[in-house]
Design a protein around this motif. Structure first.
Motif, PDB file in Angstrom:
ATOM      1  N   PHE A  27       0.796  -1.225   0.000  1.00 55.70           N
ATOM      2  CA  PHE A  27       0.000   0.000   0.000  1.00 55.70           C
ATOM      3  C   PHE A  27       0.829   1.276   0.000  1.00 55.70           C
ATOM      4  O   PHE A  27       0.307   2.372  -0.143  1.00 55.70           O
ATOM      5  N   GLY A  28       2.163   1.165   0.214  1.00 56.56           N
ATOM      6  CA  GLY A  28       3.006   2.351   0.198  1.00 56.56           C
ATOM      7  C   GLY A  28       4.192   2.233   1.138  1.00 56.56           C
ATOM      8  O   GLY A  28       4.449   1.183   1.723  1.00 56.56           O
ATOM      9  N   HIS A  29       4.912   3.352   1.277  1.00 60.08           N
ATOM     10  CA  HIS A  29       6.081   3.412   2.158  1.00 60.08           C
ATOM     11  C   HIS A  29       5.589   3.758   3.561  1.00 60.08           C
ATOM     12  O   HIS A  29       4.783   4.687   3.730  1.00 60.08           O
ATOM     13  N   THR A  30       6.062   3.048   4.585  1.00 58.94           N
ATOM     14  CA  THR A  30       5.460   3.148   5.907  1.00 58.94           C
ATOM     15  C   THR A  30       6.444   2.852   7.024  1.00 58.94           C
ATOM     16  O   THR A  30       7.485   2.248   6.801  1.00 58.94           O
ATOM     17  N   PHE A  31       6.090   3.293   8.222  1.00 54.42           N
ATOM     18  CA  PHE A  31       6.720   2.818   9.456  1.00 54.42           C
ATOM     19  C   PHE A  31       5.657   2.844  10.544  1.00 54.42           C
ATOM     20  O   PHE A  31       4.607   3.467  10.400  1.00 54.42           O
ATOM     21  N   VAL A  32       5.926   2.145  11.658  1.00 52.47           N
ATOM     22  CA  VAL A  32       4.988   2.075  12.778  1.00 52.47           C
ATOM     23  C   VAL A  32       5.712   2.426  14.066  1.00 52.47           C
ATOM     24  O   VAL A  32       6.745   1.830  14.387  1.00 52.47           O
ATOM     25  N   GLY A  33       5.162   3.397  14.789  1.00 53.58           N
ATOM     26  CA  GLY A  33       5.618   3.734  16.126  1.00 53.58           C
ATOM     27  C   GLY A  33       4.590   3.248  17.126  1.00 53.58           C
ATOM     28  O   GLY A  33       3.482   2.843  16.764  1.00 53.58           O
ATOM     29  N   VAL A  34       4.955   3.298  18.402  1.00 50.34           N
ATOM     30  CA  VAL A  34       4.074   2.829  19.463  1.00 50.34           C
ATOM     31  C   VAL A  34       4.018   3.892  20.556  1.00 50.34           C
ATOM     32  O   VAL A  34       5.053   4.419  20.966  1.00 50.34           O
ATOM     33  N   ASP A  35       2.803   4.201  21.022  1.00 52.89           N
ATOM     34  CA  ASP A  35       2.664   5.195  22.089  1.00 52.89           C
ATOM     35  C   ASP A  35       2.928   4.542  23.452  1.00 52.89           C
ATOM     36  O   ASP A  35       3.152   3.323  23.528  1.00 52.89           O
ATOM     37  N   PRO A  36       2.920   5.313  24.533  1.00 57.52           N
ATOM     38  CA  PRO A  36       3.245   4.742  25.855  1.00 57.52           C
ATOM     39  C   PRO A  36       2.323   3.611  26.309  1.00 57.52           C
ATOM     40  O   PRO A  36       2.705   2.819  27.174  1.00 57.52           O
ATOM     41  N   ASP A  37       1.124   3.519  25.734  1.00 54.59           N
ATOM     42  CA  ASP A  37       0.189   2.458  26.113  1.00 54.59           C
ATOM     43  C   ASP A  37       0.207   1.276  25.152  1.00 54.59           C
ATOM     44  O   ASP A  37      -0.549   0.330  25.321  1.00 54.59           O
ATOM     45  N   GLY A  38       1.032   1.337  24.125  1.00 57.77           N
ATOM     46  CA  GLY A  38       1.119   0.245  23.159  1.00 57.77           C
ATOM     47  C   GLY A  38       0.231   0.419  21.943  1.00 57.77           C
ATOM     48  O   GLY A  38       0.145  -0.491  21.120  1.00 57.77           O
ATOM     49  N   HIS A  39      -0.410   1.581  21.781  1.00 60.60           N
ATOM     50  CA  HIS A  39      -1.217   1.839  20.593  1.00 60.60           C
ATOM     51  C   HIS A  39      -0.292   2.041  19.401  1.00 60.60           C
ATOM     52  O   HIS A  39       0.695   2.771  19.480  1.00 60.60           O
ATOM     53  N   ARG A  40      -0.642   1.399  18.284  1.00 56.80           N
ATOM     54  CA  ARG A  40       0.176   1.471  17.074  1.00 56.80           C
ATOM     55  C   ARG A  40      -0.147   2.735  16.283  1.00 56.80           C
ATOM     56  O   ARG A  40      -1.311   3.078  16.087  1.00 56.80           O
ATOM     57  N   LEU A  41       0.897   3.416  15.822  1.00 52.42           N
ATOM     58  CA  LEU A  41       0.782   4.656  15.069  1.00 52.42           C
ATOM     59  C   LEU A  41       1.504   4.476  13.744  1.00 52.42           C
ATOM     60  O   LEU A  41       2.727   4.443  13.694  1.00 52.42           O
ATOM     61  N   ARG A  42       0.741   4.325  12.664  1.00 49.35           N
ATOM     62  CA  ARG A  42       1.337   4.072  11.346  1.00 49.35           C
ATOM     63  C   ARG A  42       1.400   5.368  10.547  1.00 49.35           C
ATOM     64  O   ARG A  42       0.412   6.085  10.426  1.00 49.35           O
ATOM     65  N   VAL A  43       2.569   5.650  10.005  1.00 43.30           N
ATOM     66  CA  VAL A  43       2.759   6.754   9.071  1.00 43.30           C
ATOM     67  C   VAL A  43       3.009   6.122   7.712  1.00 43.30           C
ATOM     68  O   VAL A  43       3.796   5.179   7.605  1.00 43.30           O
ATOM     69  N   TYR A  44       2.327   6.628   6.668  1.00 44.76           N
ATOM     70  CA  TYR A  44       2.572   6.057   5.350  1.00 44.76           C
ATOM     71  C   TYR A  44       2.339   7.063   4.241  1.00 44.76           C
ATOM     72  O   TYR A  44       1.595   8.034   4.379  1.00 44.76           O
TER      73      TYR A  44
END
Length: 128
Positions: free
Chosen positions: A101-118
């Motif tokens: 679907f594209g170029h991406t990475f995933v970060g995680v917040d302090p509670d473990g919620h996934r944050l995808r940038v793409y």
């Protein structure tokens, strides 16, 4: 008819999570109390951080079962945000990579919620 406009993340510590999201979003919350913080994301969208132990009915699900996805203009912007988030100490679950679907990475917040940038692959429609 209604239009969903707010994503709620259930968090352990609203103040700590508000600080985290202020860093990655580059803006402070428009509203903050001990049990809740609200960020306006543009185009009528918002992100709410709700103290997990104050939610009614009680929360039964854990973090990580969904993602907050953020669209950027191009692969270079993906890399720039990745580097900025690393500088903020954000835990990275997936380094920048090109997927179907594209170029991406995933970060995680302090509670473990996934944050995808793409950045969407050519020919895909993105909502930004």
């Amino acid at each position: 008819m209604f239009k969903p406009s707010t994503l709620l993340q259930y968090v352990r510590d609203v103040a700590a999570s508000a600080t985290f999201y202020s860093g990655i979003l580059g803006t402070p919350p428009v509203e903050q109390s001990p049990g809740f913080a609200l960020f306006l994301l543009g185009d009528g969208a918002a992100l709410g951080l709700w103290q997990r132990d104050g939610v009614l009915p009680p929360v039964t699900a854990g973090a990580g079962g969904a993602e907050l996805a953020m669209v950027v203009a191009n692969p270079e912007a993906v890399q720039q945000l990745h580097d900025a988030w690393c500088g903020l100490g954000v835990q990275i679950a997936q380094a920048p990579v090109t997927l179907e679907f594209g170029h991406t990475f995933v970060g995680v917040d302090p509670d473990g919620h996934r944050l995808r940038v793409y950045s969407p692959a050519e020919g895909l429609v993105a909502r930004d």
